[in-house]
Design a protein around this motif. Structure first.
Motif, mmCIF file in Angstrom:
data_model
loop_
_atom_site.group_PDB
_atom_site.id
_atom_site.type_symbol
_atom_site.label_atom_id
_atom_site.label_comp_id
_atom_site.label_asym_id
_atom_site.label_seq_id
_atom_site.Cartn_x
_atom_site.Cartn_y
_atom_site.Cartn_z
ATOM 1 N N UNK A 182 0.836 -1.195 0.000
ATOM 2 C CA UNK A 182 0.000 0.000 0.000
ATOM 3 C C UNK A 182 0.879 1.256 0.000
ATOM 4 N N UNK A 183 0.660 2.105 -0.982
ATOM 5 C CA UNK A 183 1.409 3.353 -1.109
ATOM 6 C C UNK A 183 1.037 4.277 0.057
ATOM 7 N N UNK A 184 2.028 4.680 0.847
ATOM 8 C CA UNK A 184 1.759 5.551 1.987
ATOM 9 C C UNK A 184 1.210 6.905 1.555
ATOM 10 N N UNK A 185 1.511 7.322 0.328
ATOM 11 C CA UNK A 185 1.095 8.654 -0.118
ATOM 12 C C UNK A 185 -0.397 8.729 -0.405
ATOM 13 N N UNK A 186 -0.941 7.730 -1.083
ATOM 14 C CA UNK A 186 -2.359 7.805 -1.456
ATOM 15 C C UNK A 186 -3.206 6.663 -0.900
ATOM 16 N N UNK A 187 -2.555 5.726 -0.168
ATOM 17 C CA UNK A 187 -3.304 4.635 0.431
ATOM 18 C C UNK A 187 -3.711 3.540 -0.529
ATOM 19 N N UNK A 188 -3.293 3.640 -1.792
ATOM 20 C CA UNK A 188 -3.698 2.651 -2.797
ATOM 21 C C UNK A 188 -2.665 1.521 -2.902
ATOM 22 N N UNK A 189 -3.153 0.343 -3.294
ATOM 23 C CA UNK A 189 -2.288 -0.823 -3.436
ATOM 24 C C UNK A 189 -1.581 -0.769 -4.782
ATOM 25 N N UNK A 190 -0.280 -0.946 -4.772
ATOM 26 C CA UNK A 190 0.551 -0.940 -5.972
ATOM 27 C C UNK A 190 1.302 -2.273 -6.063
ATOM 28 N N UNK A 191 1.800 -2.576 -7.254
ATOM 29 C CA UNK A 191 2.532 -3.821 -7.482
ATOM 30 C C UNK A 191 3.992 -3.505 -7.767
ATOM 31 N N UNK A 192 4.881 -4.276 -7.146
ATOM 32 C CA UNK A 192 6.315 -4.042 -7.270
ATOM 33 C C UNK A 192 7.022 -5.347 -7.631
ATOM 34 N N UNK A 193 8.124 -5.220 -8.341
ATOM 35 C CA UNK A 193 8.945 -6.378 -8.681
ATOM 36 C C UNK A 193 10.175 -6.402 -7.784
ATOM 37 N N UNK A 194 10.298 -7.481 -7.025
ATOM 38 C CA UNK A 194 11.509 -7.744 -6.246
ATOM 39 C C UNK A 194 12.282 -8.803 -7.013
ATOM 40 N N UNK A 195 13.534 -8.543 -7.313
ATOM 41 C CA UNK A 195 14.289 -9.522 -8.091
ATOM 42 C C UNK A 195 15.683 -9.718 -7.513
ATOM 43 N N UNK A 196 16.182 -10.923 -7.744
ATOM 44 C CA UNK A 196 17.537 -11.233 -7.320
ATOM 45 C C UNK A 196 18.548 -10.492 -8.178
ATOM 46 N N UNK A 197 19.670 -10.206 -7.584
ATOM 47 C CA UNK A 197 20.765 -9.591 -8.322
ATOM 48 C C UNK A 197 21.479 -10.650 -9.156
ATOM 49 N N UNK A 198 22.458 -10.222 -9.941
ATOM 50 C CA UNK A 198 23.189 -11.155 -10.793
ATOM 51 C C UNK A 198 23.884 -12.245 -9.992
ATOM 52 N N UNK A 199 24.233 -11.951 -8.740
ATOM 53 C CA UNK A 199 24.905 -12.958 -7.916
ATOM 54 C C UNK A 199 23.917 -13.740 -7.046
ATOM 55 N N UNK A 200 22.618 -13.619 -7.368
ATOM 56 C CA UNK A 200 21.622 -14.440 -6.693
ATOM 57 C C UNK A 200 21.171 -13.945 -5.339
ATOM 58 N N UNK A 201 21.405 -12.668 -5.038
ATOM 59 C CA UNK A 201 21.021 -12.127 -3.732
ATOM 60 C C UNK A 201 19.758 -11.279 -3.853
ATOM 61 N N UNK A 202 18.909 -11.359 -2.813
ATOM 62 C CA UNK A 202 17.748 -10.484 -2.747
ATOM 63 C C UNK A 202 18.170 -9.107 -2.237
ATOM 64 N N UNK A 203 17.348 -8.084 -2.493
ATOM 65 C CA UNK A 203 17.665 -6.770 -1.915
ATOM 66 C C UNK A 203 17.732 -6.850 -0.388
ATOM 67 N N UNK A 204 18.581 -6.060 0.188
ATOM 68 C CA UNK A 204 18.670 -6.011 1.644
ATOM 69 C C UNK A 204 17.309 -5.639 2.223
ATOM 70 N N UNK A 205 16.898 -6.371 3.246
ATOM 71 C CA UNK A 205 15.607 -6.127 3.863
ATOM 72 C C UNK A 205 14.533 -7.111 3.451
#
Length: 408
Positions: A182-205
């Motif tokens: 949920x976007x904190x700015x407008x309260x609406x639900x948005x879709x995001x892509x989380x992807x692994x890096x080239x070395x197979x790691x997820x974003x920190x967090x």
């Protein structure tokens, strides 16, 4: 009788399939029987996904199901249903992997992304060079996922996401994860892509943990995911999702997969029980010769046939864009209940032997317990149908949601 056992299509519905759909059915069925069934029990018992089948799945030409272009087959609703049916007939875990990857994840990118985003992710996913996940459900928001609490805030050119997702199939190792927040700015639900890096790691967090101790669908891993100040680039927000309506578009497009899978589990239960009844001898003859067993088999075949009819009609309505949410709920509720009852009957008919993985019935039974839960429990489906009957909502008094939504 032998023909009915080997091909439980009592009203000859498959005889109306096109030559291409029949070829697809037979190709998927053969792959399942030769490549998945011989190995799945070991993976299921160890709670491991059979990654060795991924190259073969890619070669089937089914990845992306209803999506046209981008390396996907653009299957009809009937053909996509046949894929889920035949996979469910062999194993629910592999079918769930396909449903999450091909329909929910890739479907979100196709329906909610722009052209650049589609070309960026879909072709590699269609080749199964990258696998996908769909992160909607949260610990306290399953059926009412419209009330999700995971948040996203835009800081410059970066989205910062915090929250908690649970029961996310393949969420612990997928290369591409569609995550809703949920976007904190407008309260609406948005879709995001989380992807692994080239070395197979997820974003920190992004912190996924496989959920242990499941009794069903053990060969597909669901993840519990804690998200803390995870940063992803602005271009990883799917461009055409501005509210929860985007989620509903995806769920509507993928609706019905669980019903087709239930038919597959029901077919397997009938086949396994009927063959066992012809082979198992007690009191001087095969148990299939006893009235009680024949009545059970006849009831199973009747239930299976009604399920097949409902799913065939569902595909016809989907092709005409006439399938409503209450219609889909009625079909999901009915197929889940009947398939689960069939699996329980088959387990009972095999008696103690039905408890052994080597006879497959126990796996189908516990996998059907999962099917009865995801994409909406029987209770939620019944309330959606009940609201359509009466015009009165039984589930909105304690929720912000007017339209329950569920996902795998």
């Amino acid at each position: 009788m032998t023909n009915v056992i080997d091909h439980p299509d009592y009203l000859l519905l498959d005889s109306d399939l096109s030559a291409s759909d029949l070829a697809l059915r037979d190709k998927v069925r053969a792959f399942g029987q030769t490549r998945i069934e011989p190995i799945i029990n070991g993976y299921w018992e160890r709670a491991e996904f059979p990654r060795e089948v991924i190259p073969g799945l890619a070669d089937l030409g089914i990845i992306g199901t209803f999506i046209p272009g981008y390396g996907c087959p653009g299957l009809s609703r009937q053909a996509a249903g046949l894929v889920a049916r035949e996979m469910g007939r062999i194993d629910g875990s592999v079918n769930t992997f396909l449903g999450v990857h091909s329909n929910l994840c890739m479907g979100s990118i196709y329906m909610l992304g722009n052209e650049e985003q589609r070309h960026r992710w879909l072709p590699a996913m269609a080749r199964l060079e990258k696998t996908g996940a769909f992160a909607l459900t949260e610990p306290t928001h399953g059926s009412d996922s419209v009330s999700l609490e995971t948040t996203a805030r835009l800081e410059g050119g970066t989205w910062v996401i915090n929250g908690h997702k649970r029961w996310i199939g393949n969420g612990h190792e997928a290369d591409v994860i569609v995550l809703y927040a949920r976007d904190e700015a407008d309260g609406q639900v948005k879709a995001f892509i989380v992807e692994k890096s080239a070395d197979g790691q997820y974003p920190q967090g992004y912190n996924p943990t496989p959920i242990p101790g499941k009794i069903g669908k053990r060969a597909i891993i669901q993840a519990d995911i804690i998200i803390e100040e995870m940063r992803i680039p602005a271009e990883n927000r799917l461009a055409n999702c501005e509210s929860f309506a985007g989620v509903n578009r995806v769920l509507k497009a993928t609706r019905g997969g669980a019903s087709w899978e239930a038919v597959g589990h029901g077919m397997a239960a009938f086949e396994l029980a009927a063959r066992y009844a012809m082979e198992r001898e007690q009191f001087g003859g095969p148990i299939g010769g006893y009235q009680l067993v024949q009545e059970k088999l006849a009831t199973m075949l009747s239930d299976l046939t009604s399920m097949q009819l409902m799913c065939t009609r569902m595909a016809q309505l989907q092709e005409r864009d006439e399938l409503t949410a209450p219609m889909a709920s009625l079909i999901k509720m009915t197929t889940s209940r009947k398939a689960l009852a069939m699996c329980r009957e088959a387990r009972d008919m095999l008696a103690g032997n039905g408890l052994l993985l080597e006879n497959h019935v126990a796996r189908h039974l516990t996998d059907m317990e999962v099917v009865s839960t995801y994409e909406g429990t029987d209770s939620m489906q019944a309330l959606i149908v009940g609201r359509d009957i009466t015009g009165l909502s039984a589930f909105t008094r304690h929720s912000r949601s007017k339209t329950p939504a569920t996902a795998r």
